[in-house]
Design a protein around this motif. Structure first.
Motif, PDB file in Angstrom:
ATOM      1  N   GLN A   1       0.832  -1.207   0.000  1.00  0.00           N
ATOM      2  CA  GLN A   1       0.000   0.000   0.000  1.00  0.00           C
ATOM      3  C   GLN A   1       0.866   1.256   0.000  1.00  0.00           C
ATOM      4  O   GLN A   1       0.585   2.220  -0.730  1.00  0.00           O
ATOM      5  CB  GLN A   1      -0.938  -0.017   1.216  1.00  0.00           C
ATOM      6  CG  GLN A   1      -1.980  -1.114   1.146  1.00  0.00           C
ATOM      7  CD  GLN A   1      -2.772  -1.258   2.435  1.00  0.00           C
ATOM      8  OE1 GLN A   1      -2.286  -0.946   3.538  1.00  0.00           O
ATOM      9  NE2 GLN A   1      -3.995  -1.728   2.330  1.00  0.00           N
ATOM     10  N   THR A   2       1.924   1.234   0.796  1.00  0.00           N
ATOM     11  CA  THR A   2       2.854   2.376   0.831  1.00  0.00           C
ATOM     12  C   THR A   2       3.510   2.581  -0.524  1.00  0.00           C
ATOM     13  O   THR A   2       3.620   3.709  -1.022  1.00  0.00           O
ATOM     14  CB  THR A   2       3.921   2.150   1.911  1.00  0.00           C
ATOM     15  OG1 THR A   2       3.287   2.081   3.201  1.00  0.00           O
ATOM     16  CG2 THR A   2       4.949   3.275   1.922  1.00  0.00           C
ATOM     17  N   ALA A   3       3.962   1.490  -1.130  1.00  0.00           N
ATOM     18  CA  ALA A   3       4.653   1.587  -2.418  1.00  0.00           C
ATOM     19  C   ALA A   3       3.749   2.171  -3.487  1.00  0.00           C
ATOM     20  O   ALA A   3       4.149   3.087  -4.228  1.00  0.00           O
ATOM     21  CB  ALA A   3       5.162   0.212  -2.839  1.00  0.00           C
TER      22      ALA A   3
ATOM     23  N   ARG B   1      13.339  13.164  -4.822  1.00  0.00           N
ATOM     24  CA  ARG B   1      14.109  13.437  -3.616  1.00  0.00           C
ATOM     25  C   ARG B   1      13.309  13.033  -2.375  1.00  0.00           C
ATOM     26  O   ARG B   1      12.097  12.861  -2.430  1.00  0.00           O
ATOM     27  CB  ARG B   1      14.467  14.926  -3.525  1.00  0.00           C
ATOM     28  CG  ARG B   1      15.335  15.414  -4.678  1.00  0.00           C
ATOM     29  CD  ARG B   1      15.624  16.891  -4.559  1.00  0.00           C
ATOM     30  NE  ARG B   1      16.447  17.196  -3.397  1.00  0.00           N
ATOM     31  CZ  ARG B   1      17.778  17.191  -3.390  1.00  0.00           C
ATOM     32  NH1 ARG B   1      18.446  16.897  -4.504  1.00  0.00           N
ATOM     33  NH2 ARG B   1      18.459  17.474  -2.305  1.00  0.00           N
ATOM     34  N   GLY B   2      14.029  12.926  -1.257  1.00  0.00           N
ATOM     35  CA  GLY B   2      13.360  12.701   0.013  1.00  0.00           C
ATOM     36  C   GLY B   2      13.714  11.362   0.627  1.00  0.00           C
ATOM     37  O   GLY B   2      14.277  10.483  -0.030  1.00  0.00           O
ATOM     38  N   PRO B   3      13.379  11.173   1.918  1.00  0.00           N
ATOM     39  CA  PRO B   3      13.638   9.893   2.574  1.00  0.00           C
ATOM     40  C   PRO B   3      12.713   8.811   2.040  1.00  0.00           C
ATOM     41  O   PRO B   3      11.625   9.084   1.526  1.00  0.00           O
ATOM     42  CB  PRO B   3      13.341  10.197   4.048  1.00  0.00           C
ATOM     43  CG  PRO B   3      12.356  11.327   4.001  1.00  0.00           C
ATOM     44  CD  PRO B   3      12.735  12.146   2.814  1.00  0.00           C
ATOM     45  N   GLY B   4      13.153   7.566   2.154  1.00  0.00           N
ATOM     46  CA  GLY B   4      12.337   6.456   1.693  1.00  0.00           C
ATOM     47  C   GLY B   4      11.122   6.235   2.564  1.00  0.00           C
ATOM     48  O   GLY B   4      11.138   6.491   3.771  1.00  0.00           O
TER      49      GLY B   4
ATOM     50  N   GLY C   1      20.529  13.481  -1.857  1.00  0.00           N
ATOM     51  CA  GLY C   1      19.143  13.732  -1.517  1.00  0.00           C
ATOM     52  C   GLY C   1      18.117  12.889  -2.231  1.00  0.00           C
ATOM     53  O   GLY C   1      16.912  13.044  -2.003  1.00  0.00           O
ATOM     54  N   ALA C   2      18.525  11.988  -3.135  1.00  0.00           N
ATOM     55  CA  ALA C   2      17.550  11.177  -3.866  1.00  0.00           C
ATOM     56  C   ALA C   2      16.794  10.247  -2.924  1.00  0.00           C
ATOM     57  O   ALA C   2      17.333   9.768  -1.914  1.00  0.00           O
ATOM     58  CB  ALA C   2      18.236  10.366  -4.955  1.00  0.00           C
ATOM     59  N   ASN C   3      15.554   9.991  -3.285  1.00  0.00           N
ATOM     60  CA  ASN C   3      14.729   9.035  -2.553  1.00  0.00           C
ATOM     61  C   ASN C   3      15.168   7.623  -2.944  1.00  0.00           C
ATOM     62  O   ASN C   3      15.049   7.239  -4.113  1.00  0.00           O
ATOM     63  CB  ASN C   3      13.259   9.257  -2.919  1.00  0.00           C
ATOM     64  CG  ASN C   3      12.308   8.349  -2.162  1.00  0.00           C
ATOM     65  OD1 ASN C   3      12.688   7.322  -1.627  1.00  0.00           O
ATOM     66  ND2 ASN C   3      11.044   8.729  -2.120  1.00  0.00           N
ATOM     67  N   PRO C   4      15.661   6.820  -2.005  1.00  0.00           N
ATOM     68  CA  PRO C   4      16.134   5.478  -2.372  1.00  0.00           C
ATOM     69  C   PRO C   4      15.033   4.587  -2.917  1.00  0.00           C
ATOM     70  O   PRO C   4      15.305   3.658  -3.683  1.00  0.00           O
ATOM     71  CB  PRO C   4      16.722   4.935  -1.070  1.00  0.00           C
ATOM     72  CG  PRO C   4      16.052   5.720   0.003  1.00  0.00           C
ATOM     73  CD  PRO C   4      15.834   7.078  -0.566  1.00  0.00           C
TER      74      PRO C   4
END
Length: 266
Positions: A119-121, A152-155, A166-169
């Motif tokens: 759901q998060t993905a 960008r942003g945290p995973g 800063g890329a979102n993994p």
């Protein structure tokens, strides 16, 4: 061995000054005997027809006309532009790679994430900037091609994880497990997978282990040239020699990114 001249730039929007800066760089390198074969722009306008689009469309008969446009794929997002020289085929294949509709990625998500993780993905993918891809042809070779203004942003799936730059993994986790990734890393005999864009990771982020077990490396096996967060990268068919990069450099321009150029030999 084919020598492909590549220019990439995050224009941070299409402005008259940006169009003039880009044209000055193209004029400069062309006068000095280096005509770009692939020109790719990130953060172009959300639709075709902006001032950078118009400038590229006016470059003349050395190029396939007009440039092609693809969306970042998120509401309110910007777009990508691709213009290729007449020596390069496949410009018309350029299109947004909508990862949330990718059947290979959907299968991976279903098999590897819990119900809350799935759901998060899927929720994250709805708001994530997408890459654009094309299948280019040059010098008798095929080049699966990708450009991206990486999110960008945290995973959220890789909870709290961050990358240098800063890329979102999660974006790279999704890319590596999608159907568009395999052609880039196994492009066929004497071919290369090619990536050019604002990947929002530093050279250190590309070359060092991330410490994230599910994503130990961002783009393993790719080599290339970089300017801060902007990169031109290539990946050979397994077992073949790496492409080489020459005539590499960057040019200052309006906005927050330099214009990056390099000759890719493969």
């Amino acid at each position: 061995m084919p020598n492909l001249h590549v220019l990439t730039w995050n224009s941070t929007g299409e402005t008259p000054q940006g169009a003039a800066d880009l044209q000055n760089v193209i004029n400069h390198v062309t006068v000095n005997g280096w005509q770009p074969d692939v020109i790719v722009i990130q953060e172009a306008n959300a639709a075709a027809g902006g001032v950078i689009y118009q400038m590229l469309a006016g470059l003349g008969g050395a190029y396939n006309q007009p440039p092609v446009h693809a969306m970042e794929g998120v509401p309110g997002g910007r777009g990508y532009l691709l213009l290729t020289s007449v020596a390069v085929g496949g410009q018309g294949t350029f299109a947004t790679a909508v990862l949330d509709n990718d059947p290979v990625l959907r299968s991976w998500i279903s098999s590897n994430l819990s119900l809350p993780g799935r759901q998060t993905a899927y929720a994250e993918l709805q708001t994530m900037r997408m890459p654009a891809t094309a299948t280019l042809a040059f010098g008798g070779r095929m080049l699966p091609f990708l450009t991206w203004h990486a999110p960008r942003g945290p995973g959220q799936v890789l909870t709290g994880a961050t990358l240098p730059g800063g890329a979102n993994p999660d974006g790279y986790l999704f890319l590596q497990n999608s159907g568009i990734y395999q052609p880039l890393i196994a492009p066929g005999v004497n071919n290369i997978g090619l990536i050019a864009g604002d990947l929002n990771v530093t050279v250190a982020g590309l070359n060092q282990n991330t410490g994230i077990p599910a994503l130990p490396y961002i783009l393993p096996g790719f080599v290339g040239v970089s300017d801060n967060l902007d990169h031109i990268l290539g990946h050979p068919n397994p077992g073949e020699a790496n492409p080489t990069f020459s005539n590499s450099g960057h040019f200052a321009a309006s906005g927050t990114h330099n214009i990056l150029v390099s000759t890719v030999t493969f």
